[in-house]
Design an enzyme around this catalytic site. Structure first.
Site: not given
Ligand code: URA
Length: 258
Positions: A118
């Site tokens: 993310d």
């Molecule tokens: N889980 C999440 O919530 N975000 C990420 O970036 C990776 C795994």
């Protein structure tokens, strides 16, 4: 080991033509010299017989008996410590900062991230030019474990941890079993470690929110056998041969090769 800022790749600097031909598997270096002397080698359309001639494999077109020859480049494998507020994409139409700014894509065309983190997640992001290995690492059937450090609101109790470990009913289905441990209390928050074998969108954030402990900070610390270690945010390094071998092992069945 290659760390940090992109530097010149030894594979693409100019080299003697006979060496290029040998590296391309056309003939031995001596045999390649014979081919050159016989006028059978052209560079950018012109016959080259001069033994000192150099070629740049990145730009020059080399032909032997009218057939183009190239040096097969070995695939590249590296890790980036993705910083916060960076998009996991090689191009953003809205002009936001992307991971492409941090890795040597100019030297390694075709480099791409293995999966995504993310915008606000930091940590280990693998990159490669090897589409087949990337595909295997991301395939749900392979169940490659990914470990995250999550700073969460409050302190998850045993019931919450058990629920996270057994599976949470998210709107896109129940999550697979996970391993969850408390690392330490940080004031009113708690640093947790969670290992999941899936890669659904915002999965870790959604899992902790579902048990009433929203994630405040999230960092990926390992991907299969590969660990982030002490690589600083924004820096990259090539994977070692043993790390690449371990990644291959993690996605190779004993019985089948698919
Ligand atoms: N889980 C999440 O919530 N975000 C990420 O970036 C990776 C795994």
């Amino acid at each position: 080991m290659n760390v940090g800022v992109p530097g010149p790749d030894a594979q693409v600097v100019p080299m003697r033509l006979q060496r290029f031909l040998a590296r391309a598997g056309v003939a031995s270096r001596r045999g390649s010299e014979s081919l050159m002397s016989a006028g059978r080698v052209r560079v950018n359309g012109a016959v080259v017989t001069e033994m000192g001639a150099k070629v740049d494999p990145a730009v020059d077109v080399v032909e032997v008996d009218g057939r183009v020859v190239t040096i097969a480049k070995s695939p590249v494998y590296l890790m980036l410590h993705k910083p916060r507020s960076v998009m996991t994409t090689m191009k953003d139409p809205e002009g936001r900062l992307t991971v492409a700014e941090y890795v040597p894509v100019g030297e390694h065309p075709g480099l791409f991230p293995v999966g995504r983190l993310d915008y606000d997640t930091t940590g280990l992001l693998l990159f490669t030019t090897d589409g087949e290995l990337a595909h295997r690492l991301l395939h749900p059937r392979r169940k490659v474990p990914k470990t995250y450090r999550a700073l969460v609101d409050g302190r998850p109790d045993r019931a919450a941890i058990t629920a996270l470990e057994r599976g949470i009913d998210l709107d896109d289905g129940p999550t697979a079993p996970a391993q969850v441990d408390e690392v330490e209390a940080v004031g009113p928050r708690t640093l947790m470690e969670i290992t999941i074998t899936e890669g659904r969108k915002r999965q870790v954030r959604r899992m902790f929110s579902a048990v009433g402990h929203p994630v405040i900070e999230l960092e990926r610390v390992s991907f299969g056998p590969v660990r982030l270690g002490d690589l600083a945010p924004g820096r990259w390094r090539m994977l070692s041969d043993s790390e690449v071998a371990a990644l291959r092992d993690a996605v190779t069945d004993a019985r089948t090769e698919d």
